[in-house]
Design a protein around this motif. Structure first.
Motif: not given
Length: 124
Positions: A8-10, A18-20, A75-78, A87-93
């Motif tokens: 879901g990144g971009g 955006l929805r991760l 599934t978990v969403y953000l 907010d620019t970053a690499t998002y990890s679960c």
């Protein structure tokens, strides 16, 4: 260990959304989202107790981001709204079966499973 796959990144302009998604091989009690920008420390974004449905957020995202779950899909969403360049970053679960999201945002050391991450870039 639990396998976690984010998507879901971009790239999006400031103010956008955006929805991760994070799909887990097995749903864990505590699920969390973290982010890390180049040259910065990893930052906790949100956590969710999947049984109690308690949720906590980092101060920088409160009121803009929402964590949620679909247990039928493991599934978990953000959901990220009103995105800013910072907010620019690499998002990890992340996941753990220990109860850590019951009194505040759980720190990274509490988790024992991590996904590979998905990049989010917000332009001004």
């Amino acid at each position: 260990q639990v396998q976690l796959v984010e998507s879901g990144g971009g790239s999006v302009q400031g103010g956008g959304s955006l929805r991760l998604s994070c799909v887990a091989s097995v749903f864990s009690r505590t699920m969390g989202w973290f982010r890390q920008a180049p040259g910065k420390e990893r930052e906790g974004v949100a956590c969710l107790d999947t049984r109690a449905d308690s949720k906590y957020y980092g101060d920088s995202v409160k009121g803009r981001f929402t964590i949620s779950q679909d247990s039928a899909k493991n599934t978990v969403y953000l959901q990220m709204n009103s995105l800013k360049p910072e907010d620019t970053a690499t998002y990890s679960c992340a996941a753990t079966n220990t109860i850590w999201c019951n009194a505040g945002l759980a720190s990274a050391r509490r988790y024992n499973s991590w996904g590979q991450g998905t990049q989010v870039t917000v332009s001004s």
